[in-house]
Every structure is written in structure tokens, then in C-alpha cells.
Motif scaffolding. Structure first.
Motif, mmCIF file in Angstrom:
data_model
loop_
_atom_site.group_PDB
_atom_site.id
_atom_site.type_symbol
_atom_site.label_atom_id
_atom_site.label_comp_id
_atom_site.label_asym_id
_atom_site.label_seq_id
_atom_site.Cartn_x
_atom_site.Cartn_y
_atom_site.Cartn_z
ATOM 1 N N TYR A 441 0.840 -1.192 0.000
ATOM 2 C CA TYR A 441 0.000 0.000 0.000
ATOM 3 C C TYR A 441 0.880 1.248 0.000
ATOM 4 C CZ TYR A 441 -3.728 -3.243 1.314
ATOM 5 O OH TYR A 441 -4.624 -4.282 1.335
ATOM 6 N N ASP A 442 0.447 2.293 -0.723
ATOM 7 C CA ASP A 442 1.227 3.532 -0.768
ATOM 8 C C ASP A 442 0.742 4.557 0.246
ATOM 9 O OD1 ASP A 442 -1.147 4.272 -1.919
ATOM 10 O OD2 ASP A 442 -0.284 5.034 -3.787
ATOM 11 N N GLY A 443 -0.058 4.129 1.194
ATOM 12 C CA GLY A 443 -0.528 4.981 2.270
ATOM 13 C C GLY A 443 -1.028 4.125 3.415
ATOM 14 N N VAL A 444 -1.549 4.762 4.441
ATOM 15 C CA VAL A 444 -2.009 4.062 5.640
ATOM 16 C C VAL A 444 -3.419 3.526 5.407
ATOM 17 C CG1 VAL A 444 -2.607 4.339 8.075
ATOM 18 C CG2 VAL A 444 -0.543 5.423 7.155
ATOM 19 N N VAL A 445 -3.647 2.263 5.766
ATOM 20 C CA VAL A 445 -4.959 1.628 5.641
ATOM 21 C C VAL A 445 -5.284 0.911 6.944
ATOM 22 C CG1 VAL A 445 -4.625 1.293 3.159
ATOM 23 C CG2 VAL A 445 -4.098 -0.575 4.727
ATOM 24 N N ASP A 446 -6.574 0.650 7.169
ATOM 25 C CA ASP A 446 -6.975 -0.090 8.364
ATOM 26 C C ASP A 446 -6.910 -1.588 8.097
ATOM 27 O OD1 ASP A 446 -9.285 -0.798 6.957
ATOM 28 O OD2 ASP A 446 -10.580 0.594 8.031
ATOM 29 N N VAL A 447 -7.351 -2.393 9.066
ATOM 30 C CA VAL A 447 -7.244 -3.842 8.949
ATOM 31 C C VAL A 447 -8.189 -4.416 7.896
ATOM 32 C CG1 VAL A 447 -6.406 -4.187 11.293
ATOM 33 C CG2 VAL A 447 -8.869 -4.158 10.851
ATOM 34 N N CYS A 448 -9.102 -3.588 7.379
ATOM 35 C CA CYS A 448 -9.996 -4.014 6.296
ATOM 36 C C CYS A 448 -9.598 -3.382 4.977
ATOM 37 C CB CYS A 448 -11.439 -3.667 6.642
ATOM 38 S SG CYS A 448 -12.072 -4.537 8.087
ATOM 39 N N ALA A 449 -8.385 -2.805 4.911
ATOM 40 C CA ALA A 449 -7.813 -2.222 3.694
ATOM 41 C C ALA A 449 -8.500 -0.934 3.266
ATOM 42 C CB ALA A 449 -7.812 -3.229 2.546
ATOM 43 N N ASN A 450 -9.208 -0.248 4.175
ATOM 44 C CA ASN A 450 -9.780 1.051 3.864
ATOM 45 C C ASN A 450 -8.718 2.133 4.014
ATOM 46 O OD1 ASN A 450 -12.563 0.127 3.537
ATOM 47 N ND2 ASN A 450 -12.524 -0.213 5.747
ATOM 48 N N SER A 451 -8.630 3.025 3.019
ATOM 49 C CA SER A 451 -7.626 4.079 3.036
ATOM 50 C C SER A 451 -7.963 5.154 4.057
ATOM 51 C CB SER A 451 -7.510 4.706 1.644
ATOM 52 O OG SER A 451 -6.597 5.783 1.652
ATOM 53 N N LEU A 452 -6.917 5.801 4.571
ATOM 54 C CA LEU A 452 -7.054 6.856 5.566
ATOM 55 C C LEU A 452 -7.924 8.002 5.063
ATOM 56 C CD1 LEU A 452 -6.036 8.243 8.252
ATOM 57 C CD2 LEU A 452 -4.236 9.250 6.824
ATOM 58 N N ASN A 453 -8.801 8.481 5.928
ATOM 59 C CA ASN A 453 -9.540 9.708 5.672
ATOM 60 C C ASN A 453 -8.988 10.783 6.602
ATOM 61 O OD1 ASN A 453 -11.370 11.766 5.205
ATOM 62 N ND2 ASN A 453 -12.947 10.876 6.512
ATOM 63 N N GLY A 454 -8.068 11.607 6.083
ATOM 64 C CA GLY A 454 -7.457 12.645 6.898
ATOM 65 C C GLY A 454 -8.046 14.013 6.679
ATOM 66 N N ASN A 455 -8.995 14.136 5.763
ATOM 67 C CA ASN A 455 -9.523 15.448 5.393
ATOM 68 C C ASN A 455 -10.339 16.081 6.510
ATOM 69 O OD1 ASN A 455 -9.915 17.414 3.097
ATOM 70 N ND2 ASN A 455 -12.038 17.013 3.636
ATOM 71 N N GLY A 456 -10.869 15.277 7.429
ATOM 72 C CA GLY A 456 -11.658 15.837 8.510
ATOM 73 C C GLY A 456 -10.857 16.777 9.388
ATOM 74 N N HIS A 457 -9.531 16.606 9.410
ATOM 75 C CA HIS A 457 -8.696 17.479 10.237
ATOM 76 C C HIS A 457 -8.311 18.753 9.484
ATOM 77 C CE1 HIS A 457 -5.735 18.710 13.198
ATOM 78 N NE2 HIS A 457 -4.854 18.822 12.235
ATOM 79 N N HIS A 458 -8.045 18.636 8.199
ATOM 80 C CA HIS A 458 -7.565 19.776 7.426
ATOM 81 C C HIS A 458 -8.555 20.122 6.329
ATOM 82 C CE1 HIS A 458 -3.785 20.072 9.474
ATOM 83 N NE2 HIS A 458 -3.514 18.814 9.246
ATOM 84 N N TYR A 459 -9.490 20.975 6.661
ATOM 85 C CA TYR A 459 -10.448 21.462 5.672
ATOM 86 C C TYR A 459 -10.099 22.903 5.310
ATOM 87 C CZ TYR A 459 -14.605 23.400 3.605
ATOM 88 O OH TYR A 459 -15.469 24.037 2.766
ATOM 89 N N PHE A 460 -10.042 23.211 4.022
ATOM 90 C CA PHE A 460 -9.719 24.554 3.556
ATOM 91 C C PHE A 460 -10.989 25.259 3.087
ATOM 92 C CE2 PHE A 460 -5.863 22.125 3.257
ATOM 93 C CZ PHE A 460 -4.880 23.007 3.652
ATOM 94 N N ASP A 461 -11.128 26.548 3.445
ATOM 95 C CA ASP A 461 -12.296 27.291 3.005
ATOM 96 C C ASP A 461 -12.090 27.823 1.593
ATOM 97 O OD1 ASP A 461 -10.655 29.511 3.201
ATOM 98 O OD2 ASP A 461 -11.509 30.215 5.092
ATOM 99 N N ASP A 462 -13.047 28.640 1.117
ATOM 100 C CA ASP A 462 -12.998 29.117 -0.265
ATOM 101 C C ASP A 462 -11.793 30.016 -0.533
ATOM 102 O OD1 ASP A 462 -15.303 27.732 -0.736
ATOM 103 O OD2 ASP A 462 -16.631 29.448 -0.375
ATOM 104 N N SER A 463 -11.233 30.600 0.515
ATOM 105 C CA SER A 463 -10.050 31.453 0.361
ATOM 106 C C SER A 463 -8.758 30.697 0.628
ATOM 107 C CB SER A 463 -10.153 32.659 1.310
ATOM 108 O OG SER A 463 -11.306 33.421 1.039
ATOM 109 N N ASN A 464 -8.861 29.390 0.676
ATOM 110 C CA ASN A 464 -7.715 28.513 0.906
ATOM 111 C C ASN A 464 -7.107 28.691 2.287
ATOM 112 O OD1 ASN A 464 -6.234 26.356 -0.180
ATOM 113 N ND2 ASN A 464 -4.487 27.695 -0.625
ATOM 114 N N ASN A 465 -7.924 29.101 3.255
ATOM 115 C CA ASN A 465 -7.474 29.198 4.636
ATOM 116 C C ASN A 465 -7.770 27.889 5.360
ATOM 117 O OD1 ASN A 465 -6.683 31.975 4.469
ATOM 118 N ND2 ASN A 465 -8.862 32.528 4.545
#
Length: 657
Positions: A441-465
Motif C-alpha cells: 500500500y502507498d498509504g495508511v490503511v486499516d485492517v480491512c484495507a480502507n484508506s485513511l480519511n485525513g480530510n476531517g482534520h484539514h479542511y480549507f475554506d474558499d479562500s484557501n485558509n
């Protein structure tokens, strides 16, 4: 009508009892996987001991009672003889009673042996525990914690807490099975026809679970099924998954193995129990047997639900905290909300003089001052939920004489946890399964091979903030990389999780302290199932909270089959910080239910358990526990607590071998 002799009575009783026992166990073998109702027992305050264990104990107690009755009959015969006054008729009667009592006692002992053999044989066929009690040789469980096995997934006894269609506690059908050993293992005893001269990661151009992975043709690594048996608990070992029905992956240190069934486990219509048995053919890397003494194997059982796990993993907490400034001997810690595939999240990252990275690359640590990656080792622990990074630069020793490693001082450090490429193109939020490529795998996956969802931590607004939290969810149909998708995976780089912090040029050398324990010192009548808890006053390194540095022992253990245990940990906030930042680590010692004892049991026959914390436990700054001090009241600041009394040294209670 002629009265029956004691011999005839005992013959009849033992035959009936053995027959009833056989029919009961045979019925258990033919039945569906039982709903043991342990969660209801917990809710009502009743015992959480497995009903199968209770039945085995009842059988044992009845046989013991019959043995006592036989002895009483012999004593009664002796009494008649002694009070016969020399009368020949009474003496002959006494002889007959004693002889028949002895014959009855012999029959009871034989019945005990036969019933024990029947139960052990049938329980073994079911993948269940044996008859001899929690520490008996038929259980095949002592290797966990006290033996060569550090941990495994699914955990022992995992079962569904509620009736279908509820999934709480159930293991998903698409799960992988993971086992971690304390020593490097011999690959040829895990993998069918493995070539010792080949690359451990040579999986080029084949298909794993139907996924093409390109390159020159090479055989996939398939399970050596005569050593590792995975089967439905209602079936026999002979019906276990075959060599080509399970693929095998392993970590670079040869300690952790991931068994990936080609077909999903279980059924869409009913929940099923599965058994995993690690058999006596497994060897360490040095050629020694992994299970050298009886029972020569290790097995455990878990319940599989009727569903697939299609929920991506997320990062639950991190250390150091974003924008914090930390001493340079800090260890980077990433805690996930569920178990992670060790082959996707651990390894050695090598960086050459020019800053080029070789080796593990699914998590990156970069010094933003010179824009170069930092070399070091990523390890996974805490039941596969915590990943830690330690650099390869030695910068001193701790109070136990262990080398400590430092990040670059006076630097800005960026950590990136990479999401894996999804198996479908374009990304589909309803199918977060990651693609298995040439190098895994080229990234982190769980024990069921689901890929990481990291977007919940880093969300950018319309102004890219950078906002930091999702403001909505859009996980229907084809996922849009530009949409708010807190609950779905898109893949790299949208779902990469990253943060930054700074380092000072200081070294933290304050040792951790043990603050609280539960149950308390010499506390009696504790609950049998809940984990033993201990709270340290600092954030601790998860990799050193292991079954080598922490022991769970019993004064009644025979050192051949001690109580199995495994260790988990969770960071928590204990100082009511307004920012709610974690400042301590709670350690959990999970275990099979403790041995309970009946009321009025003599003191020397009561099971007394104890925990032992050793010097190599380390905090997040690599300082050892030693143990030099404790905030536990019963110890009054002394280094150790032994049997409820302060002590200046280690406890004298012997530990399991």
C-alpha cells in the motif's frame, strides 16, 4: 429385592454421568455458534464467565463429589470393621464395603480421565478451551503475554454485543488477521514454498484479492496452512482455509504477520465464530520452536458479523500538538481510531546525504528549516492503533542507560500521514478500499484495507485558509475532491493528514510516575472480566507498554499456562486544561476472566493477581520509569508495592516463565 452394592451404584452413576457429558458436549459441537450473553451478564451484575467454562467446572465438581463419597464409603467400611467386636459376619461385611468403595473410587478416577479426554477432544475440534480450567494444559492460550505472542487482531473473545442487525463488537467479514510475536520469526514456517533468498517485499506482478499489481510474474505469498489454521469454530481443523485461500504479508522486523483471506470470512445471513490456531510447526528465526512446551500451540476465537467494514480510519490524536514547541528528544506519536494494517504504517525510513528517501515512505517527517526529510523508524503498538517515530540520531542516554534519539533541534517539523490510492478510478466514496501495488500500500490503511480519511482534520475554506474541521459531508456517489467529505476517503493528497510543530535545543529528563492503579493494592473480590488499569502522569511511548515490560501474574499460576493478557493504552487530559490537551496515559491490561473462587475457599487456595511494571517503560521523551517513584498512596512514594506494603526493591512474587 436384593439391595445394590456400592460398586454397582458407582458403576451406574459414572456411566450415566459420562454419557450425559458426552451427549451435552456433542450437542454443543453440533449447535450454531452460541450467543453467550456475556454482555447481559455484565449489565445485570452477574458473572461474565463463559458458560462453557461454567459447565466444565460443574462436571469437575460433580466428579470430585463422587470421589469424596467413595472415600467416605471406604472409611465407613473401616469403621464397621473397627466396631465389629471380632464378629466374623461384620468383618466380612466391612471387607466387602471397603473393597467395593475402592472399586468405586477407581471407577470415578477412570471416569474423570475419560470425561476429561472427551471434553478436551471435542473442545479442540470446536477451537474452544479445554476442560482443565483457566490454567489447564488443554487451553492453548498461555503464549499471549506470558509467552512469545505480544498481541493479535481480532482480539480474544471478540463477539457481537447485540442481536442482528447490530454490529457493535462484531468483526467485519473483510477483516485481516494479524499476529505480532516478541521475536523475529522463520518465514518458511508461515509462507508456503517461501524462497529465503528472495526479497521480503517481492510481490511483483500477481493479483492479491483480485487486484492486479503489475511487473514480472512472481508467486504471491500464500499461507502455510498446516501451521496456521483459520476455520469456522463449528468445523474441524481439517476444514481450515487452504494454502491458496490466504495471502501473507509481514513487517521488516519479521515479528508481525498479516493474514489476508482471499474470500471474505463469514456469511451475509448469519454471524459465525472463527478460530485461529497457530500450531507447533511455527519456528523462530533462529530455528527454535515458537511453542516448545505443552500445549505446543496457541488458539483464539472471535465472532464475525454479516457486514463489510467500508468506513475509512481517521487520526484520533497526535503528539506533539500542532504549533507546540517541544524538547528535541520527543517521540512523534499518531493515534488512530481503529486498528491499522502494520505493513502500511511501520518501517524504516532511510535518507541519504542528498535528502533522498529510501525504505518506508507512507509517513513522512520533514525539517522545514532545510527542507530535508528526517530518517528514523516507525513502529506500531497499542493493539495496532498507535504509530510512533523515533529518529536515528543518538543524543544521549536516559537514567536506565538506554540510548535516546533526537529530532533536529531548533527546527520546524512537518509530519505527513499519507492516504493510500483507492482501488477504483475515479474515487468512489462508497468503496474506500485501497489499491495493493508493487510495494504494498502507498498509504495508511486499516485492517480491512480502507484508506485513511485525513480530510476531517484539514479542511480549507474558499479562500484557501486552513479551518481545521469539516463543515459538511458529501459522500454520495462519486466523491468530489473539492467537496466537504468528513466521512469518506478520496485518496492522496486530499486525504493526507499533516501538522507542524517546533523543537527547542533542550532535553526533557523528568522520569514518569505511576499515579493510580485499579484494582487497588490487595483489593479483594474484584470483578473477573474488566481490565486492570494504571495511570502514568506523562504521555507514554506505546511501543514500550508491552508484555515484556509489564506483567500480570497470579500466585496460583503453575508457570506452564498463566493467565493470557494483552495491553492497550489511551492518552487523556487529567489537569482540566482549558485546551483539553492530553497530559497522561492510561494503561489497560486486558485478560481472560480471572479465576473465581467459591465462598469459604481456604486462603491458600484463593487466586491472588498482581501487576509488575519494569524499568524499560518509557515516556514520550524516552525517559524510563525505573521505577523510582510512585504517587500510588499505598506505596507512600516508595519504588515498589509488594503485597500491600512499601518496598525498596522489586516484588518477591515470582513471575511466569
Amino acid at each position: 429385592m436384593k439391595a445394590w452394592s456400592p460398586k454397582k451404584i458407582f458403576i451406574l452413576v459414572t456411566i450415566i454421568f459420562a454419557l450425559v457429558t458426552f451427549l451435552f458436549i456433542n450437542h454443543l459441537a453440533a449447535a450454531q455458534s452460541p450467543d453467550l450473553g456475556l454482555e447481559y451478564a455484565t449489565a445485570t451484575g452477574l458473572t461474565t464467565t463463559d458458560i462453557r467454562v461454567v459447565v466444565a467446572r460443574i462436571i469437575r465438581y460433580i466428579l470430585e463429589l463422587l470421589g469424596v463419597i467413595a472415600v467416605c464409603i471406604v472409611v465407613y467400611g473401616g469403621f464397621i470393621w473397627m466396631t465389629s467386636g471380632g464378629e466374623e459376619e461384620k468383618i466380612n461385611e466391612a471387607k466387602k464395603i471397603m473393597i467395593n468403595g475402592l472399586i468405586g473410587l477407581i471407577i470415578i478416577l477412570l471416569a474423570f480421565a475419560i470425561v476429561t479426554w472427551i471434553i478436551n477432544a471435542l473442545m479442540s475440534a470446536l477451537g474452544l478451551s479445554g476442560f482443565d480450567g483457566p490454567n489447564g494444559p488443554g487451553w492453548g492460550r498461555s503464549a499471549l503475554g506470558n509467552g512469545i505472542i505480544e498481541s493479535h487482531y481480532p482480539p480474544r473473545g471478540a463477539h457481537c454485543f447485540n442481536a442482528p442487525p447490530a454490529t457493535e463488537g462484531c468483526i467485519a467479514r473483510n477483516t485481516n488477521i494479524i499476529v505480532t510475536f516478541k521475536e523475529p520469526m522463520m518465514l518458511t514456517t508461515f509462507i508456503q514454498d517461501y524462497d529465503d533468498g528472495g526479497s521480503p517485499l517481492d510481490l511483483t506482478d500477481d493479483t492479491i484479492n483480485g487486484i492486479p499489481i503489475g511487473g514480472d510474474p512472481a508467486p504471491a505469498k500464500y499461507l502455510k496452512s498446516n501451521n496456521i489454521k483459520i476455520y469456522k469454530s463449528l468445523q474441524t481443523e481439517e476444514e481450515a482455509l487452504g494454502d491458496n485461500e490466504v495471502t501473507v504479508r509481514f513487517t521488516d522486523d519479521l515479528k508481525t504477520f498479516v493474514f489476508d483471506p482471499v474470500e471474505y470470512l463469514g456469511s451475509t445471513s448469519e454471524r459465525l465464530y472463527y478460530t485461529v490456531k497457530l500450531d507447533q510447526g511455527i519456528e523462530k528465526a533462529d530455528g527454535d520452536d515458537a511453542f516448545p512446551t505443552a500445549p505446543n500451540f496457541y488458539s483464539w476465537e472471535f465472532e464475525v458479523g454479516t457486514f463489510l467494514d467500508l468506513t475509512p480510519p481517521t487520526v484520533q490524536s497526535i503528539y506533539p500538538y500542532p504549533s507546540a514547541t517541544e524538547p528535541r528528544n520527543v517521540v512523534i506519536q499518531i493515534n488512530f481510531n481503529e486498528a491499522i494494517d502494520p505493513t502500511s504504517a511501520s518501517g524504516v525510513a532511510n535518507v541519504d546525504f542528498d535528502g533522498n528517501l529510501t525504505g518506508f515512505s507512507n509517513i513522512l517527517v520533514k525539517n522545514l528549516v532545510n527542507n530535508k526529510l528526517v530518517a528514523g523508524t516507525f513502529t506500531i503498538a497499542n493493539q495496532y492503533q498507535t504509530v510512533e517515530f523515533t529518529s536515528d540520531v543518538i543524543c544521549g542516554v536516559n537514567s536506565c542507560g538506554n540510548e535516546i534519539y533526537c529530532l533536529p533541534g531548533l527546527a520546524n517539523i512537518e509530519v505527513t500521514v499519507k492516504a493510500a490510492t483507492l482501488n477504483v478510478t475515479p474515487p468512489d466514496s462508497q468503496n474506500p478500499e485501497a489499491k495493493f501495488g508493487v510495494a504494498g500500500y502507498d498509504g495508511v490503511v486499516d485492517v480491512c484495507a480502507n484508506s485513511l480519511n485525513g480530510n476531517g482534520h484539514h479542511y480549507f475554506d474558499d479562500s484557501n485558509n486552513l479551518v481545521g474541521d469539516c463543515k459538511g459531508t458529501d459522500c454520495q456517489g462519486q466523491a468530489d475532491p473539492n467537496a466537504d467529505h468528513c466521512d469518506c476517503a478520496i485518496g492522496p493528497a486530499t486525504d493526507n493528514y499533516w501538522w507542524t510543530f517546533s523543537t527547542s535545543d533542550n532535553i526533557d529528563s523528568t522520569p514518569p510516575r505511576l499515579k493510580t492503579i485499579n484494582p487497588g493494592v490487595r483489593e479483594g473480590n474484584v470483578e473477573l472480566a474488566p481490565p486492570v488499569e494504571s495511570l502514568f502522569g506523562k504521555i507514554m511511548m506505546a511501543r514500550y507498554l508491552n508484555t515484556t515490560n509489564i506483567k500480570l501474574a497470579s500466585e496460583k499460576d503453575d508457570h506452564l499456562n498463566p493467565c493470557p493478557f494483552w495491553i492497550g493504552a489511551a492518552n487523556e487530559d487529567t489537569d482540566f486544561d482549558p485546551q483539553q490537551l492530553d497530559d497522561a496515559t492510561r494503561v489497560y491490561l486486558y485478560h481472560d476472566p480471572f479465576q473465581d473462587t467459591p465462598i469459604n475457599t481456604p486462603p491458600d487456595q484463593i487466586y491472588v493477581y498482581s501487576t509488575h511494571f519494569f524499568a524499560n517503560i518509557r515516556d514520550i521523551y524516552q525517559n524510563c520509569y525505573f521505577p523510582t517513584s510512585s504517587d500510588v498512596p499505598a506505596c507512600n512514594g516508595n519504588p515498589s508495592c509488594c503485597n500491600g506494603l512499601p518496598s525498596v526493591g522489586n516484588c518477591a512474587l515470582p513471575l511466569p516463565l
